[in-house]
Design a protein around this motif. Structure first.
Motif, PDB file in Angstrom:
ATOM      1  N   GLU A  26     -52.992  -1.298 -18.757  1.00 43.46           N
ATOM      2  CA  GLU A  26     -52.622  -2.067 -17.565  1.00 43.46           C
ATOM      3  C   GLU A  26     -53.616  -1.828 -16.432  1.00 43.46           C
ATOM      4  O   GLU A  26     -54.024  -2.770 -15.748  1.00 43.46           O
ATOM      5  N   GLU A  27     -54.014  -0.577 -16.226  1.00 43.44           N
ATOM      6  CA  GLU A  27     -54.989  -0.254 -15.180  1.00 43.44           C
ATOM      7  C   GLU A  27     -56.337  -0.918 -15.463  1.00 43.44           C
ATOM      8  O   GLU A  27     -56.964  -1.488 -14.578  1.00 43.44           O
ATOM      9  N   LYS A  28     -56.794  -0.833 -16.701  1.00 43.86           N
ATOM     10  CA  LYS A  28     -58.074  -1.437 -17.068  1.00 43.86           C
ATOM     11  C   LYS A  28     -58.012  -2.960 -16.964  1.00 43.86           C
ATOM     12  O   LYS A  28     -58.980  -3.600 -16.557  1.00 43.86           O
ATOM     13  N   ALA A  29     -56.878  -3.545 -17.317  1.00 45.55           N
ATOM     14  CA  ALA A  29     -56.724  -5.001 -17.223  1.00 45.55           C
ATOM     15  C   ALA A  29     -56.796  -5.448 -15.764  1.00 45.55           C
ATOM     16  O   ALA A  29     -57.395  -6.482 -15.458  1.00 45.55           O
ATOM     17  N   LEU A  30     -56.208  -4.663 -14.867  1.00 47.16           N
ATOM     18  CA  LEU A  30     -56.269  -5.002 -13.440  1.00 47.16           C
ATOM     19  C   LEU A  30     -57.702  -4.995 -12.917  1.00 47.16           C
ATOM     20  O   LEU A  30     -58.059  -5.786 -12.046  1.00 47.16           O
ATOM     21  N   ARG A  31     -58.518  -4.107 -13.474  1.00 49.58           N
ATOM     22  CA  ARG A  31     -59.914  -4.010 -13.044  1.00 49.58           C
ATOM     23  C   ARG A  31     -60.854  -4.841 -13.920  1.00 49.58           C
ATOM     24  O   ARG A  31     -62.066  -4.740 -13.795  1.00 49.58           O
ATOM     25  N   ASN A  32     -60.266  -5.635 -14.849  1.00 50.97           N
ATOM     26  CA  ASN A  32     -61.036  -6.507 -15.741  1.00 50.97           C
ATOM     27  C   ASN A  32     -62.046  -5.718 -16.566  1.00 50.97           C
ATOM     28  O   ASN A  32     -63.200  -6.132 -16.726  1.00 50.97           O
ATOM     29  N   GLU A  33     -61.618  -4.587 -17.112  1.00 52.74           N
ATOM     30  CA  GLU A  33     -62.497  -3.713 -17.889  1.00 52.74           C
ATOM     31  C   GLU A  33     -62.239  -3.859 -19.387  1.00 52.74           C
ATOM     32  O   GLU A  33     -61.228  -4.400 -19.807  1.00 52.74           O
ATOM     33  N   ARG A  54     -52.090  -8.249 -24.066  1.00 57.47           N
ATOM     34  CA  ARG A  54     -51.373  -9.448 -24.535  1.00 57.47           C
ATOM     35  C   ARG A  54     -50.929  -9.288 -25.982  1.00 57.47           C
ATOM     36  O   ARG A  54     -49.812  -9.644 -26.347  1.00 57.47           O
ATOM     37  N   LYS A  55     -51.827  -8.768 -26.823  1.00 52.55           N
ATOM     38  CA  LYS A  55     -51.510  -8.592 -28.239  1.00 52.55           C
ATOM     39  C   LYS A  55     -50.346  -7.616 -28.418  1.00 52.55           C
ATOM     40  O   LYS A  55     -49.406  -7.886 -29.170  1.00 52.55           O
ATOM     41  N   TYR A  57     -48.056  -6.789 -26.174  1.00 53.28           N
ATOM     42  CA  TYR A  57     -46.848  -7.375 -25.594  1.00 53.28           C
ATOM     43  C   TYR A  57     -46.251  -8.421 -26.529  1.00 53.28           C
ATOM     44  O   TYR A  57     -45.050  -8.478 -26.731  1.00 53.28           O
ATOM     45  N   LYS A  58     -47.105  -9.225 -27.142  1.00 58.03           N
ATOM     46  CA  LYS A  58     -46.648 -10.258 -28.070  1.00 58.03           C
ATOM     47  C   LYS A  58     -45.968  -9.623 -29.293  1.00 58.03           C
ATOM     48  O   LYS A  58     -44.924 -10.081 -29.735  1.00 58.03           O
ATOM     49  N   GLU A  59     -46.552  -8.549 -29.830  1.00 55.42           N
ATOM     50  CA  GLU A  59     -45.967  -7.861 -30.988  1.00 55.42           C
ATOM     51  C   GLU A  59     -44.626  -7.235 -30.632  1.00 55.42           C
ATOM     52  O   GLU A  59     -43.695  -7.253 -31.421  1.00 55.42           O
ATOM     53  N   THR A  60     -44.520  -6.703 -29.433  1.00 58.68           N
ATOM     54  CA  THR A  60     -43.270  -6.090 -28.986  1.00 58.68           C
ATOM     55  C   THR A  60     -42.185  -7.136 -28.862  1.00 58.68           C
ATOM     56  O   THR A  60     -41.049  -6.924 -29.276  1.00 58.68           O
ATOM     57  N   LYS A  61     -42.523  -8.294 -28.313  1.00 61.03           N
ATOM     58  CA  LYS A  61     -41.558  -9.371 -28.138  1.00 61.03           C
ATOM     59  C   LYS A  61     -41.051  -9.898 -29.487  1.00 61.03           C
ATOM     60  O   LYS A  61     -39.877 -10.155 -29.645  1.00 61.03           O
ATOM     61  N   THR A  62     -41.957 -10.061 -30.455  1.00 65.31           N
ATOM     62  CA  THR A  62     -41.541 -10.605 -31.752  1.00 65.31           C
ATOM     63  C   THR A  62     -40.730  -9.592 -32.547  1.00 65.31           C
ATOM     64  O   THR A  62     -39.873  -9.958 -33.319  1.00 65.31           O
ATOM     65  N   SER A  63     -40.976  -8.302 -32.349  1.00 69.05           N
ATOM     66  CA  SER A  63     -40.201  -7.291 -33.087  1.00 69.05           C
ATOM     67  C   SER A  63     -38.811  -7.095 -32.475  1.00 69.05           C
ATOM     68  O   SER A  63     -37.931  -6.558 -33.120  1.00 69.05           O
ATOM     69  N   ASP A  64     -38.618  -7.527 -31.225  1.00 67.67           N
ATOM     70  CA  ASP A  64     -37.315  -7.408 -30.577  1.00 67.67           C
ATOM     71  C   ASP A  64     -36.331  -8.452 -31.081  1.00 67.67           C
ATOM     72  O   ASP A  64     -35.133  -8.306 -30.925  1.00 67.67           O
TER      73      ASP A  64
END
Length: 65
Positions: A26-33, A54-55, A57-64
């Motif tokens: 999340e920190e790296k995504a905020l800094r576009n790293e 994203r990947k 988060y998507k896997e977590t959502k589908t497994s729920d």
């Protein structure tokens, strides 16, 4: 240390590591790293943190479901 205590410690460690990894992404995504990853065939790749987040988060959502 009993077997149950070892299992509980292992569970807590896995949870803590997963949480730390998500926060780092999340920190790296905020800094576009990018995040450096090793592939099973030994390659080293730079992958945008946003893509990994994203990947995951998507896997977590589908497994729920």
């Amino acid at each position: 240390m009993s077997d149950d205590e070892r299992k509980e410690l292992s569970r807590k460690l896995h949870y803590g590591l997963a949480l730390a990894e998500r926060r780092m992404l999340e920190e790296k995504a905020l800094r576009n790293e990018d995040v450096i990853q090793g592939t099973p065939d030994g390659e080293i790749k730079a992958v945008p943190a946003r893509r990994l987040l994203r990947k995951i988060y998507k896997e977590t959502k589908t497994s729920d479901k």
